[in-house]
Motif scaffolding. Structure first.
Motif, PDB file in Angstrom:
ATOM      1  N   THR A   1       0.912  -1.180  -0.001  1.00  0.00           N
ATOM      2  CA  THR A   1       0.125  -0.030   0.201  1.00  0.00           C
ATOM      3  C   THR A   1       0.878   1.190  -0.001  1.00  0.00           C
ATOM      4  OG1 THR A   1      -0.137  -0.124   2.465  1.00  0.00           O
ATOM      5  CG2 THR A   1      -2.125  -1.065   1.039  1.00  0.00           C
ATOM      6  N   CYS A   2       0.195   2.154  -0.468  1.00  0.00           N
ATOM      7  CA  CYS A   2       0.952   3.616  -0.681  1.00  0.00           C
ATOM      8  C   CYS A   2       1.410   4.164   0.956  1.00  0.00           C
ATOM      9  CB  CYS A   2       0.064   4.551  -1.223  1.00  0.00           C
ATOM     10  SG  CYS A   2       0.743   6.219  -1.103  1.00  0.00           S
ATOM     11  N   GLY A   3       2.712   4.707   1.004  1.00  0.00           N
ATOM     12  CA  GLY A   3       3.135   5.055   2.208  1.00  0.00           C
ATOM     13  C   GLY A   3       4.487   5.967   1.997  1.00  0.00           C
TER      14      GLY A   3
ATOM     15  N   CYS B   1       2.638   4.483  -4.532  1.00  0.00           N
ATOM     16  CA  CYS B   1       1.706   5.426  -4.370  1.00  0.00           C
ATOM     17  C   CYS B   1       1.338   5.980  -6.268  1.00  0.00           C
ATOM     18  CB  CYS B   1       2.291   6.700  -3.849  1.00  0.00           C
ATOM     19  SG  CYS B   1       2.546   6.453  -2.057  1.00  0.00           S
TER      20      CYS B   1
ATOM     21  N   THR C   1       4.000  -1.172   3.343  1.00  0.00           N
ATOM     22  CA  THR C   1       3.892   0.254   2.824  1.00  0.00           C
ATOM     23  C   THR C   1       5.230   0.494   1.919  1.00  0.00           C
ATOM     24  OG1 THR C   1       4.613   1.578   4.789  1.00  0.00           O
ATOM     25  CG2 THR C   1       2.382   0.697   4.569  1.00  0.00           C
TER      26      THR C   1
ATOM     27  N   GLU D   1       1.562  -6.929   5.492  1.00  0.00           N
ATOM     28  CA  GLU D   1       1.185  -5.585   5.113  1.00  0.00           C
ATOM     29  C   GLU D   1       2.509  -4.879   4.760  1.00  0.00           C
ATOM     30  OE1 GLU D   1      -2.090  -4.813   3.880  1.00  0.00           O
ATOM     31  OE2 GLU D   1      -3.313  -6.242   4.735  1.00  0.00           O
TER      32      GLU D   1
ATOM     33  N   THR E   1       4.187  -3.519   8.059  1.00  0.00           N
ATOM     34  CA  THR E   1       3.245  -2.648   9.136  1.00  0.00           C
ATOM     35  C   THR E   1       2.400  -3.939  10.060  1.00  0.00           C
ATOM     36  OG1 THR E   1       1.403  -2.520   7.459  1.00  0.00           O
ATOM     37  CG2 THR E   1       2.794  -0.530   7.928  1.00  0.00           C
TER      38      THR E   1
END
Length: 529
Positions: A486-488, A514, A509, A507, A494
């Motif tokens: 995921t975007c971070g 992004c 990031t 998970e 995480t």
């Protein structure tokens, strides 16, 4: 475009605030199907009823479409307008049940429940949350652009290095072949000199053995010549029963005479001709009285205790630990239970001890050995350097051709590892390599999967990594791990979980995930049409 950005457009898009009259519980999209001056046809087409029977708290249609605003039909649904927030649907059974489900309180119009309109508050909170997400996406996208530029520079550097290494390989190959010739040229005179030295030593050993054999023969002759008359007779030979040729327990005069060459007695010269018949079995009288060394009793080989009945399987099985336990048991059995026989001294080694050690090489031979050894060392060093160059080329070619995303934005993850520590374990993700798990307070590492492929949906394939063929579970499949990206703004693991046995979920990031966020237009008066 992700659903996050679609939601941003929905929330921040400029929408006019106009109320359209329609029956309670009907969404705007289905308004044309509910006309007051016409009979109503059930949405499933099953029947047509007068319009005044719509929302009369009696279920006429099988699909419940005639009662969108009451709880009469169990399979029906009620549309929450939620002006100022997002419209939604709830089951008809929740209409007027005394619990506020719609943020605009439209589901409790006749229950007497004290419901407050919270749509604006929900909108404000979600707007703040989405603004934060949009800010993260914006910052992450900027970082992604930097990663792409770095990846481009890194790719060019690797291509340049590959060309450089490939050119150096040609020089190394020529050097290896030249040194091979030097080595082989130096080894030939070395080999010949060593063979000459060994031949001379063998001849010297043969002389030593012959002299020792003559000395022993003279000693045995004196021992057998009991009366000291200068000869060994059949009678004197019969006192040594170990010379019985057929080992039948009876050493006869005929057998003794045969050992002496068919005569009754032999002098010193004749004894030399029959010495070969006697020396292998003859036992010196000085050794016959000495007791034979007692053979130590062979220790009983213990059978390892079976632990099938007492074995209990741990909640979190770890085959690697089981394998280590098995290896430790094997080691213990090797060290304690099994006794290997003592090494026996070979006759060749015994002869070497009796004849002394081979003398050092003469100066000329040693110089040839030194020259050949230097040539071997230089050849081995050059050959090792060539192997390292081949490995380097292979690694560079692999990295250059690897799929690091559409713009190589994930290239920075290569050769990196990221850890997450939980209450019991330390999880380690090494992108494009492997995932592992290790007990926090000591223990062996478990492989949760090695790099397999990008495994996201067709329109977003780089959002999921798949790691496969990890350590096998006890009576189960091999472990595997799915990594969701995921975007971070930071690159970090995480969370981690095990949704199914031996199947792990991480998970992760990264700014490389992004996407460029759409422009946002604030809308203070957001309402449904």
């Amino acid at each position: 475009m992700s659903c996050q950005y679609l939601l941003l457009l929905l929330l921040f898009g400029e929408v006019s605030s106009v109320e359209v009259q329609r029956p309670r519980g009907v969404p705007l999209s289905k308004r044309p199907l509910y006309e007051e001056n016409k009979p109503f046809t059930c949405l499933d087409g099953s029947r047509t009823i007068p319009f005044d029977r719509v929302n009369d708290d009696y279920c006429d249609c099988q699909d419940g479409s005639d009662e969108p605003g009451t709880a009469a039909c169990p399979q029906g649904s009620f549309h929450c307008t939620n002006a100022g927030f997002r419209p939604t649907f709830i089951p008809s059974s929740r209409v007027n049940d005394g619990i506020c489900d719609c943020c605009d309180a439209t589901d409790e119009y006749n229950s007497g429940a004290d419901c407050q309109n919270t749509c604006r508050d929900l909108w404000r909170k979600e707007k703040e949350s989405m603004e934060k997400l949009a800010e993260i996406a914006k910052e992450g996208f900027l970082l992604k652009q930097q990663l792409i530029q770095e990846a481009k520079r890194g790719l060019e550097d690797k291509k340049g290095k590959l060309t450089e290494v490939q050119n150096s390989k040609k020089d190394l190959e020529e050097k290896v072949e030249a040194l091979r010739t030097v080595k082989e040229t130096a080894e030939q005179p070395e080999k010949e000199a060593k063979e000459r030295h060994l031949k001379a030593w063998d001849e010297q050993k043969a002389v030593i053995r012959m002299e020792k054999d003559k000395a022993r023969m003279a000693e045995v002759f004196l021992e057998l010549d009991g009366d000291g008359d200068g000869s060994v007779s059949v009678a004197e030979l019969l006192s040594h029963s170990e010379l019985d040729q057929d080992s039948d327990g009876s050493f006869t005069e005929a057998e003794a005479q045969e050992l002496l060459g068919g005569v009754d007695k032999v002098d010193t010269a004749a004894f030399e001709t029959v010495w070969g018949n006697i020396k292998e079995k003859y036992m010196s009288e000085s050794n016959t009285d000495a007791p034979a060394p007692a053979e130590p009793p062979q220790e009983e080989i213990k059978e390892p205790a079976s632990d099938v009945d007492s074995e209990t399987y741990p909640d979190d099985d770890n085959p690697e630990e089981e394998d280590e336990d098995d290896e430790e048991e094997d080691d213990e059995m090797d060290d304690g239970d099994y006794k290997s026989p003592p090494p026996t001294q070979t006759q060749e080694k015994k002869d070497d001890d009796e004849e002394g050690t081979m003398p050092p090489y003469d100066e000329e031979t040693q110089n040839l050995i030194n020259v050949a050894q230097k040539a071997r060392d230089e050849f081995d060093e050059a050959e090792k350097a060539l192997r390292e160059v081949d490995d380097n080329i292979s690694n560079l070619e692999k990295e250059i051709s690897f799929d690091f995303g559409p713009s190589a934005e994930f290239a920075y993850l290569y050769s990196q590892c990221y850890e997450l520590t939980t209450g019991e374990y330390v999880y380690r993700l090494c992108p494009f390599n492997r995932v592992s798990q290790k007990p926090k307070y000591g223990g062996s590492e478990t492989n949760l999967g090695t790099w397999g492929k990008w495994a996201g949906p067709e329109d977003d394939i780089y959002s999921v990594m798949k790691y496969e063929h990890g350590t096998g579970c006890w009576q189960g499949p091999n472990r595997s791990t799915t990594v969701k990206l995921t975007c971070g703004t930071e690159t970090v693991v995480t969370s981690t979980s095990e949704p199914s046995r031996c199947e792990y979920l991480m998970e992760f990031t990264s700014p490389a995930v992004c996407q460029e966020p759409p422009p946002m237009t604030p809308d203070p008066d957001h309402d449904e049409l």
